[in-house]
Scaffold this motif. Structure first.
Motif, PDB file in Angstrom:
ATOM      1  N   ALA A 144       0.827  -1.212   0.000  1.00 50.53           N
ATOM      2  CA  ALA A 144       0.000   0.000   0.000  1.00 50.53           C
ATOM      3  C   ALA A 144       0.856   1.254   0.000  1.00 50.53           C
ATOM      4  CB  ALA A 144      -0.942  -0.012   1.197  1.00 50.53           C
ATOM      5  N   GLY A 145       2.191   1.087   0.096  1.00 54.73           N
ATOM      6  CA  GLY A 145       3.095   2.233   0.007  1.00 54.73           C
ATOM      7  C   GLY A 145       3.771   2.632   1.299  1.00 54.73           C
ATOM      8  N   GLU A 146       3.662   1.803   2.344  1.00 56.70           N
ATOM      9  CA  GLU A 146       4.259   2.147   3.639  1.00 56.70           C
ATOM     10  C   GLU A 146       5.528   1.339   3.887  1.00 56.70           C
ATOM     11  OE1 GLU A 146       1.648   1.989   6.986  1.00 56.70           O
ATOM     12  OE2 GLU A 146      -0.122   2.525   5.805  1.00 56.70           O
ATOM     13  N   ASN A 147       6.547   1.987   4.450  1.00 55.58           N
ATOM     14  CA  ASN A 147       7.723   1.268   4.947  1.00 55.58           C
ATOM     15  C   ASN A 147       7.374   0.658   6.302  1.00 55.58           C
ATOM     16  OD1 ASN A 147       9.641   1.887   2.844  1.00 55.58           O
ATOM     17  ND2 ASN A 147       9.634   3.977   3.600  1.00 55.58           N
ATOM     18  N   ALA A 148       7.839  -0.546   6.528  1.00 56.96           N
ATOM     19  CA  ALA A 148       7.491  -1.223   7.781  1.00 56.96           C
ATOM     20  C   ALA A 148       8.606  -2.191   8.169  1.00 56.96           C
ATOM     21  CB  ALA A 148       6.164  -1.976   7.620  1.00 56.96           C
ATOM     22  N   GLU A 149       8.545  -2.655   9.405  1.00 60.44           N
ATOM     23  CA  GLU A 149       9.497  -3.654   9.872  1.00 60.44           C
ATOM     24  C   GLU A 149       8.867  -4.461  11.000  1.00 60.44           C
ATOM     25  OE1 GLU A 149      12.770  -2.344  12.663  1.00 60.44           O
ATOM     26  OE2 GLU A 149      12.389  -0.454  11.616  1.00 60.44           O
ATOM     27  N   MET A 150       9.426  -5.650  11.201  1.00 59.01           N
ATOM     28  CA  MET A 150       8.937  -6.513  12.276  1.00 59.01           C
ATOM     29  C   MET A 150      10.046  -7.489  12.644  1.00 59.01           C
ATOM     30  SD  MET A 150       6.393  -9.176  10.250  1.00 59.01           S
ATOM     31  CE  MET A 150       5.989 -10.004  11.782  1.00 59.01           C
ATOM     32  N   VAL A 151       9.853  -8.190  13.752  1.00 65.52           N
ATOM     33  CA  VAL A 151      10.825  -9.183  14.229  1.00 65.52           C
ATOM     34  C   VAL A 151      10.173 -10.559  14.137  1.00 65.52           C
ATOM     35  CG1 VAL A 151      12.200 -10.004  16.165  1.00 65.52           C
ATOM     36  CG2 VAL A 151      11.958  -7.541  15.759  1.00 65.52           C
ATOM     37  N   ILE A 152      10.925 -11.518  13.543  1.00 63.61           N
ATOM     38  CA  ILE A 152      10.433 -12.893  13.407  1.00 63.61           C
ATOM     39  C   ILE A 152      11.457 -13.826  14.030  1.00 63.61           C
ATOM     40  CG2 ILE A 152       9.909 -14.747  11.786  1.00 63.61           C
ATOM     41  CD1 ILE A 152       8.821 -12.719   9.859  1.00 63.61           C
ATOM     42  N   GLU A 153      10.976 -14.759  14.838  1.00 63.24           N
ATOM     43  CA  GLU A 153      11.839 -15.790  15.412  1.00 63.24           C
ATOM     44  C   GLU A 153      11.510 -17.107  14.736  1.00 63.24           C
ATOM     45  OE1 GLU A 153      11.646 -15.954  19.607  1.00 63.24           O
ATOM     46  OE2 GLU A 153      12.358 -13.893  19.923  1.00 63.24           O
ATOM     47  N   ARG A 154      12.568 -17.743  14.223  1.00 69.60           N
ATOM     48  CA  ARG A 154      12.357 -18.983  13.493  1.00 69.60           C
ATOM     49  C   ARG A 154      13.586 -19.862  13.615  1.00 69.60           C
ATOM     50  NH1 ARG A 154       9.944 -19.413   7.457  1.00 69.60           N
ATOM     51  NH2 ARG A 154       8.184 -18.563   8.612  1.00 69.60           N
ATOM     52  N   SER A 155      13.372 -21.151  13.907  1.00 57.92           N
ATOM     53  CA  SER A 155      14.444 -22.148  14.002  1.00 57.92           C
ATOM     54  C   SER A 155      15.550 -21.708  14.952  1.00 57.92           C
ATOM     55  CB  SER A 155      15.034 -22.433  12.614  1.00 57.92           C
ATOM     56  OG  SER A 155      14.040 -22.892  11.738  1.00 57.92           O
ATOM     57  N   GLY A 156      15.164 -21.105  16.058  1.00 58.70           N
ATOM     58  CA  GLY A 156      16.143 -20.688  17.053  1.00 58.70           C
ATOM     59  C   GLY A 156      16.895 -19.424  16.681  1.00 58.70           C
ATOM     60  N   LYS A 157      16.494 -18.763  15.607  1.00 58.90           N
ATOM     61  CA  LYS A 157      17.148 -17.528  15.189  1.00 58.90           C
ATOM     62  C   LYS A 157      16.156 -16.372  15.225  1.00 58.90           C
ATOM     63  CE  LYS A 157      20.743 -19.473  12.200  1.00 58.90           C
ATOM     64  NZ  LYS A 157      21.359 -19.422  10.852  1.00 58.90           N
ATOM     65  N   THR A 158      16.699 -15.167  15.349  1.00 60.50           N
ATOM     66  CA  THR A 158      15.867 -13.970  15.395  1.00 60.50           C
ATOM     67  C   THR A 158      16.217 -13.086  14.205  1.00 60.50           C
ATOM     68  OG1 THR A 158      15.861 -14.071  17.808  1.00 60.50           O
ATOM     69  CG2 THR A 158      15.144 -12.006  16.792  1.00 60.50           C
ATOM     70  N   PHE A 159      15.185 -12.627  13.473  1.00 56.94           N
ATOM     71  CA  PHE A 159      15.388 -11.822  12.274  1.00 56.94           C
ATOM     72  C   PHE A 159      14.638 -10.495  12.401  1.00 56.94           C
ATOM     73  CE2 PHE A 159      15.921 -16.182  10.973  1.00 56.94           C
ATOM     74  CZ  PHE A 159      16.998 -16.149  10.112  1.00 56.94           C
ATOM     75  N   ASN A 160      15.328  -9.425  11.998  1.00 58.77           N
ATOM     76  CA  ASN A 160      14.663  -8.152  11.764  1.00 58.77           C
ATOM     77  C   ASN A 160      14.237  -8.134  10.305  1.00 58.77           C
ATOM     78  OD1 ASN A 160      14.192  -6.493  13.892  1.00 58.77           O
ATOM     79  ND2 ASN A 160      16.031  -5.277  13.689  1.00 58.77           N
ATOM     80  N   VAL A 161      12.966  -7.939  10.024  1.00 54.79           N
ATOM     81  CA  VAL A 161      12.448  -7.972   8.658  1.00 54.79           C
ATOM     82  C   VAL A 161      12.005  -6.560   8.276  1.00 54.79           C
ATOM     83  CG1 VAL A 161      10.858  -9.103   7.080  1.00 54.79           C
ATOM     84  CG2 VAL A 161      11.649 -10.317   9.105  1.00 54.79           C
TER      85      VAL A 161
END
Length: 555
Positions: free
Chosen positions: A286-303
């Motif tokens: 829709a045109g917005e910059n965004a970010e979130m945190v995902i934890e997966r397989s024992g790792k943490t990602f900033n998305v």
């Protein structure tokens, strides 16, 4: 193209044949017609001479009796009355004064006209001559014989046309091949010297365009390869999606994150279903910059989500940044801060309370010495904790470098550490058995001394009375091996993976009695890693523990 040229040739030849046939037919028809008209005129002049000079108007009928192919002869009086007709009864004929050929003959001496009968579908030619006596002689001839001649000509004309078309089709095929031969032989990788002169500018233009396109393709390929190399070399995961959230491209790091072999062409919201992920993707598109945190397989990602705009939103870029190490470091920092605070608080509280009792006169004279000893013990403990923290800090910051490495005998160093700890071992009736071989290594002697001290000290500290500690120094598979085994209380299985964590204690109450800081094995691990090695631990509850350190011979 070949079929079109062949077809055009045939159509052109057919058109020429048709035009020629029509032209010939018209010419033949005109020649026959003119010949018939001339014949009628000659006959009319002949009969007029006969009438004027010999038989007269009344004898003309008998003159032509029995001649079925003879032209129709009509004698018309000056008033238009028919005086004689060799092919019809004059009683049945009306007045001919309105006939154009009659009027012209009366006025000019001769006249002609052509009339077409819609009933008989025949064309009749009339020619009239004024006689010497003022009457008018008219000769008429039906022209149907001319049409017959024309129709008779159509059959041979059609046959000739078919023959010409057969020949033309063969010639058209050969001509088409000959015309297309230079075109088919054009090779843009050669000089094309045999090409038509008219096509030379076109060939040159195409060659220029080909060269330009090849250069652009090479440039695009180079850019594509560069982008692909960059994307594949990125530690961060990179995902490209279109405006419908369909996956367009995924680099290696992102593939490891998604773990779906057939991901391209699928909607990313159907593949990654982490809580909140589809909503953030919709915001991005829709045109917005965004970010979130995902934890997966024992790792943490900033998305991170960024929309791609090209006059309008045409897709999105998703960047996956692995912050597991940072997250873990932050977690360890918080735990370390909490543990340090707790470890420092305990001796400080004891020191403060004891000093306060002495200061306020609450301690008896005979107890002051004991209180002073307690303050001394807790102070030493506090100093030990601070020293260990400083050492770990130095390891974390990497302030100890390879330039501080020296050459020394590892077995002799182990023996000197055993000598320092011998009194402590004697106090618990623990026997220390050294074994191994003498060999020199190049390493940081102070750090290796610290490593041996912590391992042997722990083996004595957590051993049973009358127990045994074995210190082994060997070379094994090209590596230096330090092994320290005890016959002590052992470590439960569930705690063995965590004993190298800072301030981690299996039995906190026992550790306080033994005076441990909970940093000994952490220091051992850091020293081994500092020298490019590793540490392993095997233990059995109430049977003993063995810690082995392996690191390369830095000679």
């Amino acid at each position: 193209m070949k079929k079109r040229i062949f077809r055009n040739f045939l159509l052109m030849i057919l058109l020429c044949v048709i035009l020629l046939s029509v032209s010939v037919s018209i010419i033949v028809n005109t020649a026959i017609r003119n010949n018939e008209i001339a014949s009628v005129k000659d006959r009319a002049n002949l009969i007029a001479d006969v009438i004027n000079n010999t038989i007269g108007s009344t004898g003309i009928k008998d003159f032509y009796t029995g001649d079925l192919d003879a032209a129709r002869i009509t004698i018309i009086a000056r008033d238009g009355t028919v005086l004689l007709d060799n092919m019809a009864s004059i009683a049945s004929l009306d007045n001919h004064s309105d006939r154009p050929e009659f009027r012209s003959a009366i006025q000019y001496g001769h006249g002609e006209s052509t009339r077409f009968s819609l009933t008989l579908l025949d064309e009749t030619y009339y020619y009239a001559i004024r006689l010497d006596n003022g009457d008018v002689l008219r000769i008429s001839k039906t022209m149907h014989n001319i049409a017959g001649v024309f129709i008779a000509l159509l059959a041979p004309i059609a046959a000739v046309t078919v023959l010409i078309m057969l020949i033309a089709s063969i010639l058209a095929g050969k001509l088409t091949k000959e015309i297309l031969k230079p075109l088919a032989a054009i090779d843009f990788d050669s000089d094309n010297s045999d090409v038509y002169d008219e096509l030379v500018p076109l060939v040159r233009k195409i060659d220029q365009q080909k060269s330009k396109i090849n250069n652009q393709i090479d440039m695009l390929r180079s850019r594509s390869e560069t982008i692909e190399v960059i994307m594949e070399s990125m530690n961060e995961g990179l995902i490209l999606i279109d405006k419908d959230a369909v996956l367009l491209s995924v680099n290696r790091s992102a593939s490891d994150f998604i773990s779906d072999k057939d991901m391209i062409g699928k909607k990313i919201t159907h593949i990654i279903r982490d809580f909140g992920f589809p909503d953030v993707v919709r915001k991005c598109l829709a045109g917005e910059n965004a970010e979130m945190v995902i934890e997966r397989s024992g790792k943490t990602f900033n998305v991170y989500f960024s929309p791609v705009r090209d006059y309008e939103i045409s897709g999105g870029v998703i960047l996956l940044h692995d912050i597991s190490e940072k997250h873990e470091t932050e977690k360890q920092r918080r735990e370390f801060s909490a543990n340090v605070s707790h470890e420092l608080k305990t001796p400080l509280t004891t020191i403060s309370a004891t000093a306060e009792m002495i200061e306020n006169g609450m301690a008896q004279e005979e107890d002051i010495k004991a209180f002073a000893g307690k303050i001394t013990t807790q102070t030493k403990r506090l100093i030990n904790i601070i020293e260990d923290i400083i050492k770990l800090s130095e390891f974390d910051e990497g302030t100890i470098g390879a330039d501080e490495y020296t050459e020394f005998d590892l077995y002799d160093l182990a023996m000197s550490v055993i000598e320092v700890l011998q009194q402590k071992a004697d106090e618990k009736s623990v026997i220390i058995n050294p074994e191994g071989e003498h060999f020199e290594i190049k390493a940081n002697k102070q750090m290796i001394d610290e490593l041996l001290f912590n391992l042997i000290d722990n083996a004595i500290k957590y051993n049973k009375d009358n127990g045994c500690v074995t210190v082994s120094i060997h070379k094994e598979n090209g590596l230096c091996k330090i092994s320290v085994s005890d016959t002590g209380i052992g470590i439960p299985q569930e705690h063995q993976n965590r004993v190298f964590e800072r301030f981690y204690r299996v039995d906190k109450s026992r550790s306080k009695k033994t005076g441990g800081t909970g940093l000994g094995l952490s220091i051992v691990k850091h020293i081994s890693e500092q020298h490019g090695g590793k540490v392993t631990l095997t233990s059995e509850l109430n049977a003993g523990t063995t810690v082995e350190c392996f690191f390369p011979d830095l000679w």
